[in-house]
Design a protein around this motif. Structure first.
Motif, PDB file in Angstrom:
ATOM      1  N   SER A   1       0.824  -1.211   0.000  1.00 38.72           N
ATOM      2  CA  SER A   1       0.000   0.000   0.000  1.00 38.72           C
ATOM      3  C   SER A   1       0.853   1.255   0.000  1.00 38.72           C
ATOM      4  N   GLY A   2       2.090   1.135   0.441  1.00 40.77           N
ATOM      5  CA  GLY A   2       3.017   2.263   0.428  1.00 40.77           C
ATOM      6  C   GLY A   2       4.130   2.020  -0.572  1.00 40.77           C
ATOM      7  N   SER A   3       5.340   2.359  -0.196  1.00 38.34           N
ATOM      8  CA  SER A   3       6.475   2.145  -1.083  1.00 38.34           C
ATOM      9  C   SER A   3       6.900   0.686  -1.057  1.00 38.34           C
ATOM     10  N   ASP A   4       7.599   0.272  -2.115  1.00 37.66           N
ATOM     11  CA  ASP A   4       8.085  -1.099  -2.178  1.00 37.66           C
ATOM     12  C   ASP A   4       9.083  -1.382  -1.063  1.00 37.66           C
TER      13      ASP A   4
ATOM     14  N   GLY B   1       0.198  -6.422   3.298  1.00 44.11           N
ATOM     15  CA  GLY B   1      -0.617  -7.605   3.087  1.00 44.11           C
ATOM     16  C   GLY B   1      -0.230  -8.745   4.004  1.00 44.11           C
ATOM     17  N   ALA B   2       0.888  -8.583   4.725  1.00 44.09           N
ATOM     18  CA  ALA B   2       1.369  -9.586   5.696  1.00 44.09           C
ATOM     19  C   ALA B   2       1.421 -10.974   5.076  1.00 44.09           C
ATOM     20  N   SER B   3       2.162 -11.098   4.009  1.00 45.00           N
ATOM     21  CA  SER B   3       2.267 -12.388   3.326  1.00 45.00           C
ATOM     22  C   SER B   3       3.040 -13.401   4.161  1.00 45.00           C
ATOM     23  N   MET B   4       4.304 -13.109   4.455  1.00 46.60           N
ATOM     24  CA  MET B   4       5.196 -14.001   5.205  1.00 46.60           C
ATOM     25  C   MET B   4       5.416 -15.331   4.495  1.00 46.60           C
ATOM     26  N   ASN B   5       4.926 -15.448   3.269  1.00 54.37           N
ATOM     27  CA  ASN B   5       4.890 -16.733   2.582  1.00 54.37           C
ATOM     28  C   ASN B   5       4.887 -16.510   1.073  1.00 54.37           C
ATOM     29  N   PRO B   6       5.977 -16.831   0.378  1.00 57.14           N
ATOM     30  CA  PRO B   6       5.996 -16.650  -1.079  1.00 57.14           C
ATOM     31  C   PRO B   6       4.869 -17.386  -1.793  1.00 57.14           C
ATOM     32  N   ALA B   7       4.501 -18.567  -1.325  1.00 59.49           N
ATOM     33  CA  ALA B   7       3.421 -19.317  -1.960  1.00 59.49           C
ATOM     34  C   ALA B   7       2.092 -18.605  -1.792  1.00 59.49           C
ATOM     35  N   ARG B   8       1.884 -17.946  -0.642  1.00 59.80           N
ATOM     36  CA  ARG B   8       0.632 -17.216  -0.405  1.00 59.80           C
ATOM     37  C   ARG B   8       0.449 -16.095  -1.418  1.00 59.80           C
ATOM     38  N   SER B   9       1.550 -15.441  -1.805  1.00 57.14           N
ATOM     39  CA  SER B   9       1.470 -14.350  -2.772  1.00 57.14           C
ATOM     40  C   SER B   9       1.508 -14.857  -4.207  1.00 57.14           C
ATOM     41  N   LEU B  10       2.249 -15.941  -4.443  1.00 55.05           N
ATOM     42  CA  LEU B  10       2.448 -16.425  -5.805  1.00 55.05           C
ATOM     43  C   LEU B  10       1.199 -17.081  -6.380  1.00 55.05           C
ATOM     44  N   GLY B  11       0.468 -17.849  -5.570  1.00 59.83           N
ATOM     45  CA  GLY B  11      -0.730 -18.528  -6.069  1.00 59.83           C
ATOM     46  C   GLY B  11      -1.764 -17.578  -6.641  1.00 59.83           C
ATOM     47  N   PRO B  12      -2.237 -16.583  -5.856  1.00 58.78           N
ATOM     48  CA  PRO B  12      -3.198 -15.625  -6.411  1.00 58.78           C
ATOM     49  C   PRO B  12      -2.647 -14.839  -7.589  1.00 58.78           C
ATOM     50  N   ALA B  13      -1.340 -14.537  -7.583  1.00 59.70           N
ATOM     51  CA  ALA B  13      -0.739 -13.792  -8.688  1.00 59.70           C
ATOM     52  C   ALA B  13      -0.785 -14.598  -9.975  1.00 59.70           C
ATOM     53  N   ILE B  14      -0.518 -15.892  -9.887  1.00 61.73           N
ATOM     54  CA  ILE B  14      -0.557 -16.752 -11.077  1.00 61.73           C
ATOM     55  C   ILE B  14      -1.961 -16.844 -11.633  1.00 61.73           C
ATOM     56  N   VAL B  15      -2.941 -17.060 -10.766  1.00 65.89           N
ATOM     57  CA  VAL B  15      -4.330 -17.220 -11.209  1.00 65.89           C
ATOM     58  C   VAL B  15      -4.881 -15.932 -11.810  1.00 65.89           C
ATOM     59  N   SER B  16      -4.523 -14.791 -11.216  1.00 64.93           N
ATOM     60  CA  SER B  16      -5.053 -13.504 -11.676  1.00 64.93           C
ATOM     61  C   SER B  16      -4.119 -12.779 -12.639  1.00 64.93           C
ATOM     62  N   SER B  17      -2.943 -13.360 -12.926  1.00 64.62           N
ATOM     63  CA  SER B  17      -1.933 -12.717 -13.790  1.00 64.62           C
ATOM     64  C   SER B  17      -1.633 -11.305 -13.302  1.00 64.62           C
ATOM     65  N   HIS B  18      -1.449 -11.194 -11.995  1.00 60.95           N
ATOM     66  CA  HIS B  18      -1.218  -9.897 -11.358  1.00 60.95           C
ATOM     67  C   HIS B  18       0.111  -9.981 -10.611  1.00 60.95           C
TER      68      HIS B  18
ATOM     69  N   ARG C   1       2.467  -7.405 -10.058  1.00 58.66           N
ATOM     70  CA  ARG C   1       3.077  -6.164  -9.573  1.00 58.66           C
ATOM     71  C   ARG C   1       3.559  -6.328  -8.132  1.00 58.66           C
ATOM     72  N   GLY C   2       4.812  -5.998  -7.910  1.00 58.58           N
ATOM     73  CA  GLY C   2       5.381  -6.057  -6.576  1.00 58.58           C
ATOM     74  C   GLY C   2       5.626  -7.462  -6.053  1.00 58.58           C
ATOM     75  N   LEU C   3       5.512  -8.475  -6.924  1.00 58.86           N
ATOM     76  CA  LEU C   3       5.636  -9.853  -6.447  1.00 58.86           C
ATOM     77  C   LEU C   3       7.030 -10.145  -5.889  1.00 58.86           C
ATOM     78  N   TRP C   4       8.036  -9.477  -6.436  1.00 63.47           N
ATOM     79  CA  TRP C   4       9.408  -9.716  -5.972  1.00 63.47           C
ATOM     80  C   TRP C   4       9.563  -9.417  -4.478  1.00 63.47           C
ATOM     81  N   ILE C   5       8.769  -8.472  -3.983  1.00 65.85           N
ATOM     82  CA  ILE C   5       8.829  -8.123  -2.559  1.00 65.85           C
ATOM     83  C   ILE C   5       8.512  -9.343  -1.699  1.00 65.85           C
TER      84      ILE C   5
END
Length: 280
Positions: free
Chosen positions: A157-160, A212-229, A231-235
């Motif tokens: 929500s703020g800077s990377d 977003g309090a991911s703490m988990n690359p899989a938590r962020s990667l799964g929705p990103a793959i399905v939604s093709s979204h 942005r900021g995934l490297w974080i």
């Protein structure tokens, strides 16, 4: 979210039988002798446990996010945090004695970096976790389609840099707690799931609105793959992995024990009862 050594059910490997030129088969090989060449049934069971555990973790947590976005904030933000904490706790107690309940590539890599998990099993574990997350995200996409389709991934929500630092800190905190309850036999192992789930809940409460309090690359990667979204995934790759490795190593540094080094480096079970079944 714990380490796992050998067979958590007391069954440490499969038996390979070879019959050649009429000679009697050689004696059965142990898992340590044959694990590098054969995919054993117990190992497949662990991978299935990781897929299912990650699936239900992501499904419940991201469903809370989607329903809250679609139904006029009925779940509320504290409710989302509680859902994440509860589902982690429930799944740790459900399959922690089978696979170690990692559900998180950062946790798996951190344990491997401390020699508490075999590196050769890391790719399979990480693949299982990403698969579970992607399947859960795809299921939610099918259920909540059209106007109900909301991106359940993580975005800063703020800077990377702000989100990167926050993800590092909260994953450090999470891995520090996991290391304490999973690798130190002096801890109360039966309360491990409660401790880890509570840590996740706390982290989501204050870091969720920022990173977003991911703490988990899989938590962020799964929705990103399905939604093709993406942005900021490297974080959410760099922050959690580096934070988890740092958290595991710092706990190892401050660990106090009179035991010799060979005893310290032995893998411990996540739950004390698991150790009695042969996983420690």
């Amino acid at each position: 979210m714990a380490e796992r050594a050998g067979g958590a059910n007391g069954n440490h490997g499969g038996v390979a039988v070879h019959i050649k030129d009429g000679l009697p088969p050689p004696p059965p090989r142990t898992s340590q002798e044959g694990s590098g060449c054969f995919v054993t049934v117990p190992f497949l069971q662990k991978l299935i446990a990781e897929v299912l555990g990650t699936y239900f973790l992501i499904f419940a947590g991201c469903a809370a996010v989607v329903v809250n976005s679609d139904e006029n904030k009925v779940v509320t933000f504290p409710g989302i945090a509680i859902v994440w904490g509860l589902v982690v706790m429930v799944m740790v107690y459900s399959v922690g004695h089978i696979s170690g309940a990692h559900f998180n590539p950062a946790v798996t890599i951190a344990f491997a970096s401390c020699k508490r998990f075999p590196w050769k099993e890391v790719p399979a574990y990480v693949s299982a976790q990403v698969l579970g997350s992607t399947l859960a995200s795809g299921t939610l996409r099918l259920i909540f389609s059209g106007k109900q389709d909301h991106f359940a991934g993580t975005l800063p929500s703020g800077s990377d840099v702000q989100s990167l630092v926050l993800e590092f800190i909260i994953t450090f905190y999470l891995m520090f707690v996991i290391s304490g309850v999973a690798t130190d036999n002096r801890a109360i192992g039966e309360l491990a799931g409660l401790a880890v789930g509570s840590t996740v809940l706390l982290n989501v409460m204050f870091a969720g609105p920022i990173s977003g309090a991911s703490m988990n690359p899989a938590r962020s990667l799964g929705p990103a793959i399905v939604s093709s979204h993406y942005r900021g995934l490297w974080i959410y790759m760099v922050g959690p992995i580096s934070g988890a490795i740092a958290g595991a190593w710092v706990y190892n540094i401050i660990r106090f024990t009179d035991k010799p080094l060979r005893e310290i480096t032995k893998s411990a079970s996540f739950l004390k009862s698991s150790g009695r079944n042969g996983s420690a």
